[in-house]
Write a protein that holds these residues in place. Structure first.
Motif, PDB file in Angstrom:
ATOM      1  N   ASP A  26       1.000  -1.267  -0.010  1.00 47.89           N
ATOM      2  CA  ASP A  26       0.032  -0.074   0.030  1.00 47.89           C
ATOM      3  C   ASP A  26       0.933   1.354   0.078  1.00 47.89           C
ATOM      4  O   ASP A  26       1.961   1.182   0.590  1.00 47.89           O
ATOM      5  CB  ASP A  26      -0.761  -0.026   1.286  1.00 47.89           C
TER       6      ASP A  26
ATOM      7  N   SER B  42      -3.840   3.649  -1.662  1.00 44.78           N
ATOM      8  CA  SER B  42      -4.231   2.231  -2.045  1.00 44.78           C
ATOM      9  C   SER B  42      -5.686   1.724  -1.936  1.00 44.78           C
ATOM     10  O   SER B  42      -6.115   0.729  -2.179  1.00 44.78           O
ATOM     11  CB  SER B  42      -3.180   1.412  -1.726  1.00 44.78           C
ATOM     12  N   ARG B  43      -6.314   2.569  -1.067  1.00 42.00           N
ATOM     13  CA  ARG B  43      -7.638   2.243  -0.583  1.00 42.00           C
ATOM     14  C   ARG B  43      -8.858   3.311  -1.019  1.00 42.00           C
ATOM     15  O   ARG B  43      -8.350   4.524  -0.869  1.00 42.00           O
ATOM     16  CB  ARG B  43      -7.428   1.985   0.759  1.00 42.00           C
ATOM     17  N   PRO B  44     -10.103   2.912  -1.211  1.00 42.32           N
ATOM     18  CA  PRO B  44     -10.313   1.395  -1.474  1.00 42.32           C
ATOM     19  C   PRO B  44     -10.079   1.008  -2.999  1.00 42.32           C
ATOM     20  O   PRO B  44     -10.260  -0.177  -3.012  1.00 42.32           O
ATOM     21  CB  PRO B  44     -11.970   1.704  -1.481  1.00 42.32           C
ATOM     22  N   ARG B  45      -9.647   1.768  -3.746  1.00 41.45           N
ATOM     23  CA  ARG B  45      -9.088   1.026  -4.924  1.00 41.45           C
ATOM     24  C   ARG B  45      -7.548   1.262  -5.249  1.00 41.45           C
ATOM     25  O   ARG B  45      -6.666   2.143  -4.437  1.00 41.45           O
ATOM     26  CB  ARG B  45      -9.382   2.168  -6.172  1.00 41.45           C
ATOM     27  N   ASP B  46      -6.930   0.300  -5.899  1.00 48.06           N
ATOM     28  CA  ASP B  46      -5.284   0.343  -5.851  1.00 48.06           C
ATOM     29  C   ASP B  46      -4.933   1.208  -6.894  1.00 48.06           C
ATOM     30  O   ASP B  46      -4.439   0.694  -7.814  1.00 48.06           O
ATOM     31  CB  ASP B  46      -4.947  -1.284  -6.093  1.00 48.06           C
ATOM     32  N   ASP B  47      -4.943   2.439  -6.818  1.00 45.52           N
ATOM     33  CA  ASP B  47      -4.474   3.595  -7.787  1.00 45.52           C
ATOM     34  C   ASP B  47      -4.159   4.935  -7.056  1.00 45.52           C
ATOM     35  O   ASP B  47      -4.857   5.072  -5.809  1.00 45.52           O
ATOM     36  CB  ASP B  47      -5.565   3.657  -8.830  1.00 45.52           C
TER      37      ASP B  47
ATOM     38  N   PRO C 276     -13.370   4.080 -15.133  1.00 42.54           N
ATOM     39  CA  PRO C 276     -13.415   4.819 -13.958  1.00 42.54           C
ATOM     40  C   PRO C 276     -12.278   5.671 -13.684  1.00 42.54           C
ATOM     41  O   PRO C 276     -12.162   6.638 -12.832  1.00 42.54           O
ATOM     42  CB  PRO C 276     -13.733   3.714 -12.913  1.00 42.54           C
ATOM     43  N   LEU C 277     -11.126   5.019 -14.358  1.00 38.69           N
ATOM     44  CA  LEU C 277      -9.744   6.032 -14.031  1.00 38.69           C
ATOM     45  C   LEU C 277      -9.474   7.204 -15.099  1.00 38.69           C
ATOM     46  O   LEU C 277      -8.353   7.487 -15.189  1.00 38.69           O
ATOM     47  CB  LEU C 277      -8.636   5.125 -13.761  1.00 38.69           C
TER      48      LEU C 277
ATOM     49  N   HIS D  62      -4.573   9.366 -12.825  1.00 39.51           N
ATOM     50  CA  HIS D  62      -4.672   8.191 -12.032  1.00 39.51           C
ATOM     51  C   HIS D  62      -3.411   7.323 -12.196  1.00 39.51           C
ATOM     52  O   HIS D  62      -2.907   7.223 -13.583  1.00 39.51           O
ATOM     53  CB  HIS D  62      -5.816   7.130 -11.985  1.00 39.51           C
TER      54      HIS D  62
ATOM     55  N   THR E  86      -1.625   3.549 -11.480  1.00 44.42           N
ATOM     56  CA  THR E  86      -1.926   2.139 -10.748  1.00 44.42           C
ATOM     57  C   THR E  86      -0.532   1.755  -9.860  1.00 44.42           C
ATOM     58  O   THR E  86      -0.578   0.995  -9.160  1.00 44.42           O
ATOM     59  CB  THR E  86      -2.076   1.199 -11.996  1.00 44.42           C
TER      60      THR E  86
END
Length: 364
Positions: free
Chosen positions: A195, A242-247, A296-297, A318, A320
């Motif tokens: 994270d 990194s939360r809730p998405r890993d980006d 979404p990104l 964004h 990743t």
């Protein structure tokens, strides 16, 4: 010496022949049953090792040996004509085997549950701390039960452990605070290996390890690691990118002149941002029939304020991977500057107009 000379060793050997034979047969039978059951359990639970059923049945490995040994000991104690001293010894062994078997099953079940719970994380070594704590508590409890059965008072032991624990706690306050903070971090799962986090202390980077006392993070430069006590992290305000998405969200503040066409500015900025994301981070747009990117990104422009000399906005992109953000910013600033010059979009310098009174008129 006289006491040993008065012992009838031949009679004692005769008394022990039958118990020895019973124990040997019990062990052979237990080993055979254990192998057979392990083979069947492995076949039946194939693909279900991480379920509660699989964890429990794997914890029963070796139990047939213990059960057969317990049965043999029970048979010896209740049927053999032996001196009371030997009967008492076999009774102690019987109780010890029973408690040890149950303790081992409980320990294996809890250990398997902890490992399964953290199996989805990027580093299963986070379960080491919990696993060690459970083992110490369970085996210590089993040992106290056995000592109590032997007639040894455990009250002084518990008292000594309490006093010793207080002394250790006072001497190791910082260490214990870090250990329990690490336990809190592991259980809450708000922060895991890989994270990207930023602390209110200013430290930021990718989490590479969470152990008993310290959390190690790799800063963006990746030149060296930063080792932070768990207590510091537990007491800090932490932003987990990194939360809730890993980006990782990248917001670059910008501004354009007041006479700019904002629709055109937004279109040009998004095009440049999308191109940079594709080149640096392998971004894949998802255009619908109207040409709108539905990913979404997808990059975006968000106007935020009327500044002193410009209309301010954020170019939102964004990444990743946490290390991609710096290269992405670098390439975006170069590309957007060149594109704005081509499109005639002005990025104004800060301008401040100062009015001074004409003192000559007042004097006249």
């Amino acid at each position: 010496m006289e006491q040993f000379q008065n012992i009838d060793w031949a009679a004692l050997a005769q008394l022990l022949i039958l118990p020895a034979c019973i124990l040997i047969v019990s062990l052979i039978l237990g080993i055979t049953l254990n192998r057979m059951l392990n083979q069947k359990i492995m076949l039946r639970l194939k693909g279900e090792e991480s379920t509660m059923k699989g964890i429990f049945f794997r914890a029963l490995r070796g139990v047939p040996i213990s059960l057969c040994l317990v049965t043999g000991l029970y048979w010896i104690v209740n049927t053999s004509e032996m001196p009371d001293g030997l009967v008492k010894i076999f009774s102690y062994i019987l109780f010890t085997v029973i408690v040890f078997t149950l303790t081992r099953v409980v320990e294996r079940t809890l250990s398997g549950f902890v490992n399964a719970r953290f199996a989805s994380s990027s580093d299963a070594s986070q379960s080491t701390l919990l696993d060690t704590i459970f083992k110490c508590v369970i085996y210590a409890s089993g040992m106290l039960i056995i000592l109590q059965y032997y007639g040894i008072s455990i009250a002084p032991i518990i008292t000594a452990m309490g006093v010793g624990g207080m002394a250790v706690a006072l001497g190791l306050q910082e260490t214990l605070a870090n250990i329990f903070s690490g336990l809190q971090l592991i259980l809450s799962k708000q922060m895991q290996i890989n994270d990207y986090i930023k602390l209110s202390t200013g430290d930021e980077g990718r989490v590479t390890d969470i152990n008993w006392r310290f959390t190690t993070i790799m800063p963006p430069t990746e030149g060296s690691v930063v080792v932070i006590p768990n207590k510091t992290i537990a007491g800090s305000i932490t932003t987990n990118y990194s939360r809730p998405r890993d980006d990782i969200v990248i917001a670059i503040p910008m501004g354009v002149a007041y006479d700019s066409d904002l629709e055109h500015v937004e279109k040009v900025t998004v095009e440049v941002a999308r191109k940079i994301m594709q080149e640096v981070d392998n971004y894949e747009p998802n255009f619908d029939t109207q040409g709108v990117d539905r990913n979404p990104l997808a990059p975006a422009v968000r106007f935020i304020a009327f500044g002193d000399s410009s209309i301010d906005f954020n170019a939102v992109m964004h990444a990743t991977q946490f290390k991609s953000q710096y290269l992405m910013k670098h390439e975006f600033i170069k590309a957007i500057t060149a594109r704005y010059r081509e499109e005639g979009i002005e990025i104004p310098f800060p301008i401040r107009t100062v009015f001074t009174p004409d003192l000559s008129e007042k004097k006249g």
